[in-house]
Design a protein around this motif. Structure first.
Motif, PDB file in Angstrom:
ATOM      1  N   LEU A   5       0.827  -1.204   0.000  1.00 14.11           N
ATOM      2  CA  LEU A   5       0.000   0.000   0.000  1.00 14.11           C
ATOM      3  C   LEU A   5       0.865   1.259   0.000  1.00 14.11           C
ATOM      4  CD1 LEU A   5      -2.878  -0.667   2.564  1.00 14.11           C
ATOM      5  CD2 LEU A   5      -2.994  -0.736   0.072  1.00 14.11           C
ATOM      6  N   PRO A   6       0.334   2.373  -0.521  1.00 13.58           N
ATOM      7  CA  PRO A   6       1.007   3.658  -0.328  1.00 13.58           C
ATOM      8  C   PRO A   6       1.181   3.943   1.165  1.00 13.58           C
ATOM      9  CG  PRO A   6      -0.736   3.859  -1.967  1.00 13.58           C
ATOM     10  CD  PRO A   6      -0.872   2.490  -1.357  1.00 13.58           C
ATOM     11  N   GLU A   7       2.223   4.642   1.501  1.00 13.04           N
ATOM     12  CA  GLU A   7       2.550   4.873   2.906  1.00 13.04           C
ATOM     13  C   GLU A   7       1.416   5.542   3.671  1.00 13.04           C
ATOM     14  OE1 GLU A   7       6.152   6.932   5.576  1.00 13.04           O
ATOM     15  OE2 GLU A   7       6.146   7.072   3.376  1.00 13.04           O
ATOM     16  N   ILE A   8       0.716   6.461   3.023  1.00 12.10           N
ATOM     17  CA  ILE A   8      -0.351   7.188   3.716  1.00 12.10           C
ATOM     18  C   ILE A   8      -1.483   6.246   4.135  1.00 12.10           C
ATOM     19  CG2 ILE A   8      -1.580   7.805   1.570  1.00 12.10           C
ATOM     20  CD1 ILE A   8      -2.224  10.502   2.889  1.00 12.10           C
ATOM     21  N   LEU A   9      -1.745   5.213   3.335  1.00 15.47           N
ATOM     22  CA  LEU A   9      -2.769   4.238   3.696  1.00 15.47           C
ATOM     23  C   LEU A   9      -2.268   3.257   4.747  1.00 15.47           C
ATOM     24  CD1 LEU A   9      -4.215   3.578   0.123  1.00 15.47           C
ATOM     25  CD2 LEU A   9      -5.482   4.533   2.061  1.00 15.47           C
ATOM     26  N   GLU A  10      -1.002   2.854   4.630  1.00 11.61           N
ATOM     27  CA  GLU A  10      -0.399   2.004   5.667  1.00 11.61           C
ATOM     28  C   GLU A  10      -0.465   2.692   7.020  1.00 11.61           C
ATOM     29  OE1 GLU A  10       3.297  -0.249   5.535  1.00 11.61           O
ATOM     30  OE2 GLU A  10       3.324   0.075   3.364  1.00 11.61           O
ATOM     31  N   ASN A  11      -0.129   3.973   7.024  1.00 14.91           N
ATOM     32  CA  ASN A  11      -0.130   4.727   8.278  1.00 14.91           C
ATOM     33  C   ASN A  11      -1.523   4.854   8.876  1.00 14.91           C
ATOM     34  OD1 ASN A  11       2.635   5.083   8.144  1.00 14.91           O
ATOM     35  ND2 ASN A  11       2.513   7.112   7.194  1.00 14.91           N
ATOM     36  N   LYS A  12      -2.532   4.936   8.008  1.00 16.59           N
ATOM     37  CA  LYS A  12      -3.904   5.036   8.517  1.00 16.59           C
ATOM     38  C   LYS A  12      -4.298   3.748   9.243  1.00 16.59           C
ATOM     39  CE  LYS A  12      -6.278   7.884   8.366  1.00 16.59           C
ATOM     40  NZ  LYS A  12      -6.635   8.888   9.403  1.00 16.59           N
ATOM     41  N   CYS A  54      -8.104  -3.972   8.459  1.00 17.53           N
ATOM     42  CA  CYS A  54      -8.922  -3.742   7.276  1.00 17.53           C
ATOM     43  C   CYS A  54      -9.500  -2.331   7.357  1.00 17.53           C
ATOM     44  CB  CYS A  54     -10.037  -4.785   7.221  1.00 17.53           C
ATOM     45  SG  CYS A  54     -10.989  -4.783   5.697  1.00 17.53           S
ATOM     46  N   PHE A  55      -9.757  -1.741   6.209  1.00 14.98           N
ATOM     47  CA  PHE A  55     -10.267  -0.369   6.167  1.00 14.98           C
ATOM     48  C   PHE A  55     -11.783  -0.330   6.366  1.00 14.98           C
ATOM     49  CE2 PHE A  55      -6.291  -0.083   3.851  1.00 14.98           C
ATOM     50  CZ  PHE A  55      -5.761   1.129   4.292  1.00 14.98           C
ATOM     51  N   THR A  56     -12.265   0.839   6.777  1.00 14.06           N
ATOM     52  CA  THR A  56     -13.684   1.175   6.765  1.00 14.06           C
ATOM     53  C   THR A  56     -13.868   2.340   5.799  1.00 14.06           C
ATOM     54  OG1 THR A  56     -13.508   2.808   8.549  1.00 14.06           O
ATOM     55  CG2 THR A  56     -13.910   0.510   9.190  1.00 14.06           C
ATOM     56  N   VAL A  57     -15.119   2.661   5.461  1.00 18.34           N
ATOM     57  CA  VAL A  57     -15.344   3.804   4.572  1.00 18.34           C
ATOM     58  C   VAL A  57     -14.883   5.102   5.238  1.00 18.34           C
ATOM     59  CG1 VAL A  57     -17.226   2.735   3.286  1.00 18.34           C
ATOM     60  CG2 VAL A  57     -17.749   4.017   5.349  1.00 18.34           C
ATOM     61  N   GLU A  58     -15.008   5.165   6.552  1.00 13.42           N
ATOM     62  CA  GLU A  58     -14.556   6.371   7.264  1.00 13.42           C
ATOM     63  C   GLU A  58     -13.042   6.531   7.167  1.00 13.42           C
ATOM     64  OE1 GLU A  58     -18.474   5.147   8.726  1.00 13.42           O
ATOM     65  OE2 GLU A  58     -16.550   4.061   8.649  1.00 13.42           O
ATOM     66  N   MET A  59     -12.313   5.437   7.326  1.00 13.67           N
ATOM     67  CA  MET A  59     -10.851   5.504   7.240  1.00 13.67           C
ATOM     68  C   MET A  59     -10.399   5.903   5.840  1.00 13.67           C
ATOM     69  SD  MET A  59     -10.045   2.074   9.465  1.00 13.67           S
ATOM     70  CE  MET A  59      -8.329   1.951   9.002  1.00 13.67           C
ATOM     71  N   LEU A  60     -11.020   5.329   4.818  1.00 18.39           N
ATOM     72  CA  LEU A  60     -10.661   5.695   3.445  1.00 18.39           C
ATOM     73  C   LEU A  60     -10.973   7.153   3.161  1.00 18.39           C
ATOM     74  CD1 LEU A  60     -11.819   2.540   1.447  1.00 18.39           C
ATOM     75  CD2 LEU A  60      -9.475   3.273   1.892  1.00 18.39           C
ATOM     76  N   SER A  61     -12.089   7.621   3.684  1.00 21.51           N
ATOM     77  CA  SER A  61     -12.485   9.007   3.444  1.00 21.51           C
ATOM     78  C   SER A  61     -11.513  10.000   4.082  1.00 21.51           C
ATOM     79  CB  SER A  61     -13.896   9.248   3.996  1.00 21.51           C
ATOM     80  OG  SER A  61     -14.832   8.416   3.356  1.00 21.51           O
ATOM     81  N   GLU A  62     -10.891   9.603   5.169  1.00 25.63           N
ATOM     82  CA  GLU A  62      -9.926  10.480   5.827  1.00 25.63           C
ATOM     83  C   GLU A  62      -8.661  10.637   4.988  1.00 25.63           C
ATOM     84  OE1 GLU A  62      -9.281   8.825   9.688  1.00 25.63           O
ATOM     85  OE2 GLU A  62     -11.354   9.179  10.336  1.00 25.63           O
ATOM     86  N   VAL A  63      -8.376   9.664   4.142  1.00 24.63           N
ATOM     87  CA  VAL A  63      -7.190   9.721   3.272  1.00 24.63           C
ATOM     88  C   VAL A  63      -7.541  10.261   1.896  1.00 24.63           C
ATOM     89  CG1 VAL A  63      -5.387   8.361   2.142  1.00 24.63           C
ATOM     90  CG2 VAL A  63      -6.067   7.822   4.490  1.00 24.63           C
ATOM     91  N   ALA A  64      -8.663   9.785   1.336  1.00 24.43           N
ATOM     92  CA  ALA A  64      -9.054  10.168  -0.026  1.00 24.43           C
ATOM     93  C   ALA A  64     -10.577  10.206  -0.099  1.00 24.43           C
ATOM     94  CB  ALA A  64      -8.496   9.182  -1.044  1.00 24.43           C
ATOM     95  N   GLU A  65     -11.148  11.406  -0.108  1.00 20.74           N
ATOM     96  CA  GLU A  65     -12.610  11.527  -0.103  1.00 20.74           C
ATOM     97  C   GLU A  65     -13.235  11.062  -1.411  1.00 20.74           C
ATOM     98  OE1 GLU A  65     -14.419  15.122   1.060  1.00 20.74           O
ATOM     99  OE2 GLU A  65     -13.509  15.181   3.035  1.00 20.74           O
TER     100      GLU A  65
END
Length: 268
Positions: free
Chosen positions: A139-146, A154-165
């Motif tokens: 994964l890109p570092e910004i997503l790994e860090n999240k 695993c991601f949630t829609v909220e976590m993804l939205s915080e990185v990329a709306e």
């Protein structure tokens, strides 16, 4: 299609053993699998999204399809505010998207590999992808860090939205990362169907790319368990006895009707 990671089982017992192989977590001292599962009625089917099945320049239509869904949809639950929430709702209601359906449950995957009686002449398949290894290494570092920030696997829609709306921002992460990538996220528990299917989705940063393309480059991330056509009836009957069926996985009269139709169809 065939892959180097195909495992052809010959019995119900072997199928269960292969699906749960590697589920022991030494750190937790518990049986907690890192795999996501997807069952398909034929082992020749690729991991194509519903958006791809539109064919033509489908990737140019993605933005317009989602835009118009947002415009016309009448939402019965709290209104979504990001592309990820909208995508999950749209996918749930049959709109073509770049999302693929997966499950945390091996038994739910077995259901989808054996639910279509018209495909009983073909071998079925269950894709097993180690989404934790994928997230930790590709994964890109910004997503790994999240993920690390939330102490999540695993991601949630909220976590993804915080990185990329938006999807545009999400796709743009590829440039800094230097390669296309995929990840898995859980949809909101908007109804019993999502909950009962123990659902999650995969999404790729490039709508033109299938998950097969990525997995071919990283065979350590997956295995495919082949269910011979001769074994399908046994698997199906045992799943029904375990109450893994359309009546449970698609709560409501539609699911009940699907279950009864299949259940009372004579064996050919």
């Amino acid at each position: 299609m065939k892959t180097p990671n195909d495992i052809r089982v010959t019995s119900w017992t072997e199928l269960i053993e292969q699906l749960y192989d590697g589920s022991w977590n030494d750190h937790l001292q518990r049986y907690r699998s890192n795999f996501a599962f997807r069952g398909l009625s034929s082992d020749n089917l690729e991991l194509k999204t519903s958006l791809m099945r539109l064919e033509g320049n489908y990737y140019d239509l993605e933005f317009h399809i989602l835009r118009n869904f947002k415009k016309y949809a009448r939402i019965q639950h709290p209104s979504p505010d990001t592309d990820w929430s909208w995508l999950a709702i749209a996918k749930h209601h049959g709109l073509p998207t770049r999302l693929l359906d997966w499950t945390f449950s091996p038994f739910v995957a077995m259901h989808f590999a054996t639910s279509n009686i018209s495909e009983y002449g073909a071998d079925g398949v269950i894709w097993c992808v180690d989404f934790v290894k994928l997230h930790n290494n590709f994964l890109p570092e910004i997503l790994e860090n999240k993920l690390k920030e939330k102490r999540a696997l695993c991601f949630t829609v909220e976590m993804l939205s915080e990185v990329a709306e938006t999807l545009e921002v999400f796709d743009g992460l590829t440039e800094d990362h230097g390669a296309d990538f995929a990840l898995f996220f859980e949809p909101p528990s908007m109804n019993d169907r999502i909950v009962n299917q123990f659902a999650l989705h995969s999404v790729i940063s490039n709508p033109k790319m299938t998950l097969n393309d990525l997995l071919d480059k990283h065979p350590e991330l997956y295995r495919r368990i082949i269910i011979p056509s001769s074994l399908k009836w046994e698997v199906r009957d045992k799943l029904d006895q375990a109450n893994i069926n359309e009546r449970v996985l698609f709560p409501g009269l539609d699911g009940l009707s699907k279950w009864l139709t299949r259940h009372y169809t004579p064996k050919q």
